[in-house]
Structures are given as C-alpha cells and as structure tokens.
Write a protein that holds these residues in place. Structure first.
Motif, PDB file in Angstrom:
ATOM      1  N   ARG A   1      52.658  58.961  16.662  1.00  0.00           N
ATOM      2  CA  ARG A   1      53.536  60.077  16.285  1.00  0.00           C
ATOM      3  C   ARG A   1      54.216  59.726  14.964  1.00  0.00           C
ATOM      4  NH1 ARG A   1      58.051  63.012  20.045  1.00  0.00           N
ATOM      5  NH2 ARG A   1      57.856  65.015  19.008  1.00  0.00           N
ATOM      6  N   SER A   2      53.646  60.226  13.884  1.00  0.00           N
ATOM      7  CA  SER A   2      54.162  59.966  12.545  1.00  0.00           C
ATOM      8  C   SER A   2      54.109  61.261  11.745  1.00  0.00           C
ATOM      9  CB  SER A   2      53.306  58.897  11.856  1.00  0.00           C
ATOM     10  OG  SER A   2      53.532  58.883  10.468  1.00  0.00           O
ATOM     11  N   TRP A   3      55.270  61.681  11.228  1.00  0.00           N
ATOM     12  CA  TRP A   3      55.312  62.915  10.448  1.00  0.00           C
ATOM     13  C   TRP A   3      54.450  62.803   9.193  1.00  0.00           C
ATOM     14  CZ3 TRP A   3      55.753  67.759  10.894  1.00  0.00           C
ATOM     15  CH2 TRP A   3      56.002  68.585   9.791  1.00  0.00           C
ATOM     16  N   ASP A   4      54.520  61.669   8.493  1.00  0.00           N
ATOM     17  CA  ASP A   4      53.731  61.492   7.268  1.00  0.00           C
ATOM     18  C   ASP A   4      52.240  61.587   7.561  1.00  0.00           C
ATOM     19  OD1 ASP A   4      55.979  61.176   5.652  1.00  0.00           O
ATOM     20  OD2 ASP A   4      55.968  59.003   5.842  1.00  0.00           O
ATOM     21  N   ARG A   5      51.796  60.920   8.611  1.00  0.00           N
ATOM     22  CA  ARG A   5      50.364  60.951   8.952  1.00  0.00           C
ATOM     23  C   ARG A   5      49.931  62.325   9.454  1.00  0.00           C
ATOM     24  NH1 ARG A   5      48.889  55.296  12.012  1.00  0.00           N
ATOM     25  NH2 ARG A   5      49.662  53.883  10.430  1.00  0.00           N
ATOM     26  N   ALA A   6      50.760  62.976  10.250  1.00  0.00           N
ATOM     27  CA  ALA A   6      50.429  64.320  10.737  1.00  0.00           C
ATOM     28  C   ALA A   6      50.306  65.292   9.564  1.00  0.00           C
ATOM     29  CB  ALA A   6      51.486  64.799  11.726  1.00  0.00           C
ATOM     30  N   MET A   7      51.216  65.164   8.597  1.00  0.00           N
ATOM     31  CA  MET A   7      51.153  66.020   7.419  1.00  0.00           C
ATOM     32  C   MET A   7      49.887  65.733   6.606  1.00  0.00           C
ATOM     33  SD  MET A   7      52.544  68.498   5.770  1.00  0.00           S
ATOM     34  CE  MET A   7      54.260  68.628   6.189  1.00  0.00           C
ATOM     35  N   ALA A   8      49.517  64.464   6.477  1.00  0.00           N
ATOM     36  CA  ALA A   8      48.301  64.121   5.740  1.00  0.00           C
ATOM     37  C   ALA A   8      47.074  64.729   6.419  1.00  0.00           C
ATOM     38  CB  ALA A   8      48.162  62.605   5.621  1.00  0.00           C
ATOM     39  N   VAL A   9      47.008  64.636   7.746  1.00  0.00           N
ATOM     40  CA  VAL A   9      45.867  65.227   8.465  1.00  0.00           C
ATOM     41  C   VAL A   9      45.836  66.735   8.223  1.00  0.00           C
ATOM     42  CG1 VAL A   9      44.869  65.714  10.732  1.00  0.00           C
ATOM     43  CG2 VAL A   9      45.725  63.429  10.231  1.00  0.00           C
ATOM     44  N   ALA A  10      46.968  67.392   8.378  1.00  0.00           N
ATOM     45  CA  ALA A  10      47.010  68.849   8.193  1.00  0.00           C
ATOM     46  C   ALA A  10      46.631  69.244   6.768  1.00  0.00           C
ATOM     47  CB  ALA A  10      48.402  69.376   8.540  1.00  0.00           C
ATOM     48  N   CYS A  11      47.164  68.533   5.800  1.00  0.00           N
ATOM     49  CA  CYS A  11      46.905  68.885   4.393  1.00  0.00           C
ATOM     50  C   CYS A  11      45.453  68.668   4.009  1.00  0.00           C
ATOM     51  CB  CYS A  11      47.811  68.064   3.475  1.00  0.00           C
ATOM     52  SG  CYS A  11      49.550  68.519   3.575  1.00  0.00           S
ATOM     53  N   TYR A  12      44.932  67.499   4.311  1.00  0.00           N
ATOM     54  CA  TYR A  12      43.571  67.192   3.886  1.00  0.00           C
ATOM     55  C   TYR A  12      42.533  67.955   4.704  1.00  0.00           C
ATOM     56  CZ  TYR A  12      45.332  63.756   0.653  1.00  0.00           C
ATOM     57  OH  TYR A  12      45.974  63.169  -0.398  1.00  0.00           O
ATOM     58  N   ALA A  13      42.795  68.171   5.985  1.00  0.00           N
ATOM     59  CA  ALA A  13      41.841  68.923   6.809  1.00  0.00           C
ATOM     60  C   ALA A  13      41.783  70.390   6.397  1.00  0.00           C
ATOM     61  CB  ALA A  13      42.208  68.804   8.284  1.00  0.00           C
ATOM     62  N   SER A  14      42.831  70.903   5.791  1.00  0.00           N
ATOM     63  CA  SER A  14      42.877  72.307   5.368  1.00  0.00           C
ATOM     64  C   SER A  14      42.129  72.575   4.064  1.00  0.00           C
ATOM     65  CB  SER A  14      44.334  72.751   5.205  1.00  0.00           C
ATOM     66  OG  SER A  14      45.014  72.631   6.425  1.00  0.00           O
ATOM     67  N   THR A  15      41.675  71.544   3.407  1.00  0.00           N
ATOM     68  CA  THR A  15      41.052  71.678   2.086  1.00  0.00           C
ATOM     69  C   THR A  15      39.919  72.697   2.020  1.00  0.00           C
ATOM     70  OG1 THR A  15      41.679  69.425   1.545  1.00  0.00           O
ATOM     71  CG2 THR A  15      39.934  70.400   0.223  1.00  0.00           C
ATOM     72  N   PRO A  16      38.934  72.681   2.928  1.00  0.00           N
ATOM     73  CA  PRO A  16      37.843  73.655   2.783  1.00  0.00           C
ATOM     74  C   PRO A  16      38.308  75.115   2.812  1.00  0.00           C
ATOM     75  CG  PRO A  16      37.214  71.934   4.325  1.00  0.00           C
ATOM     76  CD  PRO A  16      38.674  71.736   4.022  1.00  0.00           C
ATOM     77  N   VAL A  17      39.245  75.431   3.688  1.00  0.00           N
ATOM     78  CA  VAL A  17      39.729  76.812   3.755  1.00  0.00           C
ATOM     79  C   VAL A  17      40.505  77.170   2.502  1.00  0.00           C
ATOM     80  CG1 VAL A  17      41.375  78.314   4.943  1.00  0.00           C
ATOM     81  CG2 VAL A  17      39.713  77.038   6.252  1.00  0.00           C
ATOM     82  N   LEU A  18      41.338  76.243   2.043  1.00  0.00           N
ATOM     83  CA  LEU A  18      42.123  76.526   0.836  1.00  0.00           C
ATOM     84  C   LEU A  18      41.229  76.716  -0.385  1.00  0.00           C
ATOM     85  CD1 LEU A  18      45.030  74.008   1.423  1.00  0.00           C
ATOM     86  CD2 LEU A  18      45.123  76.497   1.630  1.00  0.00           C
ATOM     87  N   LEU A  19      40.102  76.041  -0.407  1.00  0.00           N
ATOM     88  CA  LEU A  19      39.167  76.205  -1.523  1.00  0.00           C
ATOM     89  C   LEU A  19      38.320  77.474  -1.410  1.00  0.00           C
ATOM     90  CD1 LEU A  19      37.832  72.588  -2.107  1.00  0.00           C
ATOM     91  CD2 LEU A  19      39.163  73.985  -3.681  1.00  0.00           C
ATOM     92  N   SER A  20      38.184  78.008  -0.205  1.00  0.00           N
ATOM     93  CA  SER A  20      37.237  79.111  -0.014  1.00  0.00           C
ATOM     94  C   SER A  20      37.860  80.489   0.074  1.00  0.00           C
ATOM     95  CB  SER A  20      36.413  78.862   1.252  1.00  0.00           C
ATOM     96  OG  SER A  20      37.227  78.983   2.405  1.00  0.00           O
ATOM     97  N   TRP A  21      39.170  80.612   0.190  1.00  0.00           N
ATOM     98  CA  TRP A  21      39.751  81.932   0.396  1.00  0.00           C
ATOM     99  C   TRP A  21      39.518  82.896  -0.756  1.00  0.00           C
ATOM    100  CZ3 TRP A  21      40.003  83.760   4.810  1.00  0.00           C
ATOM    101  CH2 TRP A  21      40.388  83.007   5.905  1.00  0.00           C
ATOM    102  N   PHE A  22      39.350  82.395  -1.960  1.00  0.00           N
ATOM    103  CA  PHE A  22      39.093  83.316  -3.078  1.00  0.00           C
ATOM    104  C   PHE A  22      37.753  84.028  -2.905  1.00  0.00           C
ATOM    105  CE2 PHE A  22      36.826  79.624  -4.499  1.00  0.00           C
ATOM    106  CZ  PHE A  22      35.765  80.130  -5.224  1.00  0.00           C
ATOM    107  N   LEU A  23      36.878  83.494  -2.045  1.00  0.00           N
ATOM    108  CA  LEU A  23      35.592  84.145  -1.790  1.00  0.00           C
ATOM    109  C   LEU A  23      35.747  85.476  -1.068  1.00  0.00           C
ATOM    110  CD1 LEU A  23      33.497  81.013  -0.788  1.00  0.00           C
ATOM    111  CD2 LEU A  23      33.366  82.304  -2.919  1.00  0.00           C
ATOM    112  N   LEU A  24      36.919  85.713  -0.477  1.00  0.00           N
ATOM    113  CA  LEU A  24      37.157  87.009   0.165  1.00  0.00           C
ATOM    114  C   LEU A  24      37.158  88.148  -0.848  1.00  0.00           C
ATOM    115  CD1 LEU A  24      39.893  86.062   2.755  1.00  0.00           C
ATOM    116  CD2 LEU A  24      37.509  86.632   3.210  1.00  0.00           C
ATOM    117  N   LEU A  25      37.297  87.807  -2.124  1.00  0.00           N
ATOM    118  CA  LEU A  25      37.255  88.827  -3.171  1.00  0.00           C
ATOM    119  C   LEU A  25      35.844  89.376  -3.373  1.00  0.00           C
ATOM    120  CD1 LEU A  25      39.541  87.103  -5.809  1.00  0.00           C
ATOM    121  CD2 LEU A  25      40.133  89.012  -4.307  1.00  0.00           C
ATOM    122  N   PHE A  26      34.854  88.640  -2.898  1.00  0.00           N
ATOM    123  CA  PHE A  26      33.455  89.015  -3.065  1.00  0.00           C
ATOM    124  C   PHE A  26      32.851  89.278  -1.687  1.00  0.00           C
ATOM    125  CE2 PHE A  26      34.688  85.837  -6.245  1.00  0.00           C
ATOM    126  CZ  PHE A  26      34.621  86.627  -7.384  1.00  0.00           C
TER     127      PHE A  26
END
Length: 167
Positions: A81-106
């Motif tokens: 139970r570590s806030w820093d590690r939990a945040m790192a998992v959430a941030c880095y695991a979210s990368t594919p979605v954050l990179l792909s949302w602009f594709l909704l424009l097409f």
C-alpha cells in the motif's frame, strides 16, 4: 535528469511493458512526478479534441481515482500500500488510452481506443505485480476491482460536475 528517466519508460510501456515497469520501479517516482510527467502531456494531447482545461482536469482526476482505487484495495489483495506506487501504476497503465483518444475524431478509427483500454488492463495487471508486489494469482482480480472502483468514482465525479454545470 529525473524527467527523462520517467519519460522513456512512459513510451516504452506500450511495446515493452515488463522492462518499462522495471525502469519505473527503479526510478521510484513520487506521485506528483508520475501525474505531471506521464499523464499531463497526454491529457493536453486529448484536449485538442475537447474543451481544453476541463478535459485536462477530468483526465487527471480519472487517473487519480484509479490510483486511489489501487491504494484503497491493496490490503485486500496482499499488495504493497503505497500512494506513490499506486499513482505510478495508474499513470503508466493509462498511457495507451491517453494516446489514442484523439482517434475518436476519425470515425474509421473509433474502435482503437477500446483496444487501447484492453491494453491498459494488461499493463495494470503487470504493474500491480511489479510495483505493488501483488501475487500473480491475485493480480487480475485486483485490477478488475480497481477498475470497477475507478469507473464508479469517475461516473460519480462526472455526474457531480454535470450537476454543477462544469461540463
């Protein structure tokens, strides 16, 4: 430069997740560094398609809610139970979605963010094992519970923001 150490695994997490998670674990990013170095630049990219400030803030909030879910649920899955590690998992695991949302424009590419979301689940599965030291046998259930917690929290946040006239 600490920022470079964090940016390199952020892009590598998509195609070499195991080595990227190891690099993140070795870098030991604080929660703010994970959020600002990993999520904020991609949130700005998403803001190209929607009203900028609101989009950025809601994306940051969604990632923080996922990190909160990982943090709160960690003891039930015998994970660290570590806030820093939990945040790192959430941030880095979210990368594919954050990179792909602009594709909704097409419209022909609108299905790709769904594929990216599935990849996020897999990255989170590896991340909770690497960073939160969750056992492999517990990791899938931990990730599923965290994403359900996150989805409910995000819907509640969206409802509150809508009721307040913010979105």
């Amino acid at each position: 430069m600490p920022g470079i150490e964090l940016i390199l695994p952020s892009l590598r997490i998509i195609y070499r997740p195991t080595s990227a998670w190891q690099a993140v674990r070795a870098a030991r990013p604080r929660w703010a560094a994970s959020l600002l170095v990993q999520v904020l630049p991609f949130a700005v990219l998403c803001a190209v398609a929607w009203p900028a400030l609101r989009t950025i803030l809601l994306l940051l909030a969604a990632v923080v809610i996922l990190a909160l879910a990982l943090f709160v649920l960690a003891p039930w899955f015998e994970a660290v139970r570590s806030w820093d590690r939990a945040m790192a998992v959430a941030c880095y695991a979210s990368t594919p979605v954050l990179l792909s949302w602009f594709l909704l424009l097409f419209p022909p590419f609108a299905v790709l963010p769904i594929v990216a979301l599935i990849h996020c689940f897999a990255l989170c599965y590896l991340g909770v094992q690497q960073l939160l030291e969750c056992r492999e046998s517990e990791a899938a259930m931990f990730v599923a519970a965290a994403w359900v917690f996150s989805a409910v929290g995000s819907v509640l946040l969206g409802g509150l923001c809508s009721a307040a006239g913010l979105i």
